[in-house]
Design a protein around this motif. Structure first.
Motif, short mmCIF file in Angstrom:
data_model
loop_
_atom_site.label_atom_id
_atom_site.label_comp_id
_atom_site.label_asym_id
_atom_site.label_seq_id
_atom_site.Cartn_x
_atom_site.Cartn_y
_atom_site.Cartn_z
N MET A 56 -3.24 -3.05 -2.78
CA MET A 56 -3.03 -3.02 -1.33
C MET A 56 -2.23 -1.79 -0.93
N ASN A 57 -1.25 -1.44 -1.74
CA ASN A 57 -0.40 -0.30 -1.44
C ASN A 57 -1.19 1.02 -1.40
N ILE A 58 -2.12 1.16 -2.33
CA ILE A 58 -2.91 2.40 -2.39
C ILE A 58 -3.97 2.43 -1.30
N ILE A 59 -4.63 1.30 -1.08
CA ILE A 59 -5.74 1.28 -0.11
C ILE A 59 -5.21 1.33 1.33
N VAL A 60 -4.22 0.52 1.63
CA VAL A 60 -3.71 0.45 3.01
C VAL A 60 -2.77 1.62 3.30
N PHE A 61 -1.82 1.87 2.40
CA PHE A 61 -0.87 2.98 2.53
C PHE A 61 -0.25 3.01 3.92
N ALA A 62 0.30 1.87 4.34
CA ALA A 62 0.94 1.77 5.66
C ALA A 62 1.91 0.60 5.62
N GLY A 63 3.19 0.90 5.45
CA GLY A 63 4.18 -0.14 5.25
C GLY A 63 4.24 -1.16 6.37
N THR A 64 4.17 -0.70 7.62
CA THR A 64 4.24 -1.62 8.75
C THR A 64 3.07 -2.59 8.74
N ALA A 65 1.87 -2.08 8.49
CA ALA A 65 0.69 -2.94 8.45
C ALA A 65 0.76 -3.90 7.26
N GLN A 66 1.29 -3.43 6.14
CA GLN A 66 1.40 -4.30 4.98
C GLN A 66 2.35 -5.46 5.25
N LEU A 67 3.53 -5.14 5.77
CA LEU A 67 4.51 -6.20 6.06
C LEU A 67 4.03 -7.10 7.19
N GLY A 68 3.37 -6.51 8.18
CA GLY A 68 2.92 -7.29 9.33
C GLY A 68 1.83 -8.29 9.00
N THR A 69 1.00 -7.97 8.02
CA THR A 69 -0.10 -8.88 7.68
C THR A 69 0.26 -9.87 6.56
N LEU A 70 1.34 -9.61 5.84
CA LEU A 70 1.71 -10.51 4.73
C LEU A 70 1.91 -11.96 5.18
N PRO A 71 2.67 -12.22 6.26
CA PRO A 71 2.82 -13.63 6.68
C PRO A 71 1.49 -14.29 7.02
N LEU A 72 0.57 -13.53 7.58
CA LEU A 72 -0.73 -14.09 7.91
C LEU A 72 -1.52 -14.41 6.65
N ILE A 73 -1.42 -13.55 5.66
CA ILE A 73 -2.12 -13.80 4.39
C ILE A 73 -1.55 -15.04 3.72
N VAL A 74 -0.22 -15.17 3.72
CA VAL A 74 0.43 -16.33 3.11
C VAL A 74 0.03 -17.62 3.83
N ASP A 75 -0.10 -17.55 5.15
CA ASP A 75 -0.46 -18.74 5.94
C ASP A 75 -1.96 -19.01 5.98
N ASN A 76 -2.74 -18.22 5.20
CA ASN A 76 -4.20 -18.38 5.17
C ASN A 76 -4.81 -18.24 6.56
N ALA A 77 -4.33 -17.27 7.31
CA ALA A 77 -4.88 -17.01 8.65
C ALA A 77 -6.30 -16.48 8.53
N PRO A 78 -7.09 -16.58 9.58
CA PRO A 78 -8.46 -16.07 9.53
C PRO A 78 -8.49 -14.58 9.20
N LEU A 79 -9.54 -14.20 8.50
CA LEU A 79 -9.66 -12.81 8.07
C LEU A 79 -9.69 -11.86 9.26
N TRP A 80 -10.37 -12.26 10.35
CA TRP A 80 -10.47 -11.40 11.52
C TRP A 80 -9.09 -11.10 12.10
N LEU A 81 -8.21 -12.11 12.05
CA LEU A 81 -6.87 -11.92 12.61
C LEU A 81 -6.04 -10.99 11.73
N ILE A 82 -6.19 -11.12 10.41
CA ILE A 82 -5.47 -10.24 9.50
C ILE A 82 -5.90 -8.79 9.70
N VAL A 83 -7.22 -8.58 9.77
CA VAL A 83 -7.74 -7.22 9.96
C VAL A 83 -7.33 -6.67 11.33
N THR A 84 -7.44 -7.49 12.36
CA THR A 84 -7.07 -7.05 13.70
C THR A 84 -5.60 -6.68 13.79
#
Length: 242
Positions: A56-84
């Motif tokens: 994830m670190n190499i592909i995304v390479f954006a700390g804010t986006a990584q931290l911002g999407t982590l809670p959604l990934i942990v909560d099994n949020a919809p993929l569209w919401l994580i990407v958005t």
């Protein structure tokens, strides 16, 4: 017309641009260290394996986006919401890239693609003025490229350190606070431009007011409002000076 002096050759060469870029960017780059450590530890705490976290670190390479999407990934949020959410958190780079684009005049498409991938908040803040002032494209490319490559190396190295240090570093060290301070240091020089200042005020205020929205949509909404306000302020400023 007088012949070019050796100092002119030194200033306008690719290597000279790299030297000056590294010196200018080095103080700013120190702030990346706690930020990268926090991201690495956060991904491990979220249940990522070291391989998944570095992927994830190499592909995304954006700390804010990584931290911002982590809670959604942990909560099994919809993929569209994580990407958005990830895209929304990175929308500021549309403004950055549009603003800094004239600095890449005379530079080939391949280099532009690479430089686009390496664009960060710190690179924009440090390089913007210089890229607008210097005519020689080789000097400009060297100045910008060294900031991007150095950022990439620091980010990957200290995120990896954070991944393996997640269970070792005491929470009392408050690395999250240090990372926030590092972002503020980057924000201050960029906020000297009125559109950036308007975007920061509107986006930050909206994020506080909308923090109770479900699925962290308040952050996404605040980012969109901030960017819209920044574009509106820039349009008004250009119209006023025309």
């Amino acid at each position: 017309m007088s012949p070019m002096q050796p100092s002119d050759f030194e200033r306008h060469g690719f290597a000279a641009g790299m030297r000056e870029g590294f010196v200018a960017f080095l103080p700013v780059s120190v702030g990346l260290i706690p930020w990268a450590l926090v991201v690495g530890m956060a991904m491990t705490s979220a249940g990522f394996t070291p391989l998944q976290a570095m992927g994830m670190n190499i592909i995304v390479f954006a700390g804010t986006a990584q931290l911002g999407t982590l809670p959604l990934i942990v909560d099994n949020a919809p993929l569209w919401l994580i990407v958005t959410t990830g895209l929304a958190l990175n929308l500021r780079f549309l403004i950055f890239s549009a603003g800094i684009a004239p600095g890449f005049r005379g530079i080939g498409t391949g280099w532009r693609w690479l430089c686009g991938h390496l664009l960060t908040d710190g690179s924009f803040a440090v390089c913007y003025d210089k890229l607008m002032q210097v005519d020689n494209p080789r000097w400009r490319l060297g100045f910008y490229l060294v900031t991007g490559v150095w950022t990439w190396l620091l980010w990957q190295t200290f995120t990896l350190a954070g991944i393996f240090a997640a269970g070792i570093v005491p929470k009392s060290w408050s690395l999250e606070f240090m990372a926030t301070i590092a972002l503020i240091v980057l924000l201050v020089p960029m906020a000297k431009a009125r559109p950036m200042l308007v975007a920061a005020i509107v986006g930050g205020g909206s994020a506080v007011l909308l923090r109770s929205m479900p699925l962290r949509l308040g952050v996404v909404t605040a980012i969109c409002l901030g960017i819209a306000a920044g574009f509106a302020a820039e349009h008004w400023q250009e119209k006023k000076t025309a």
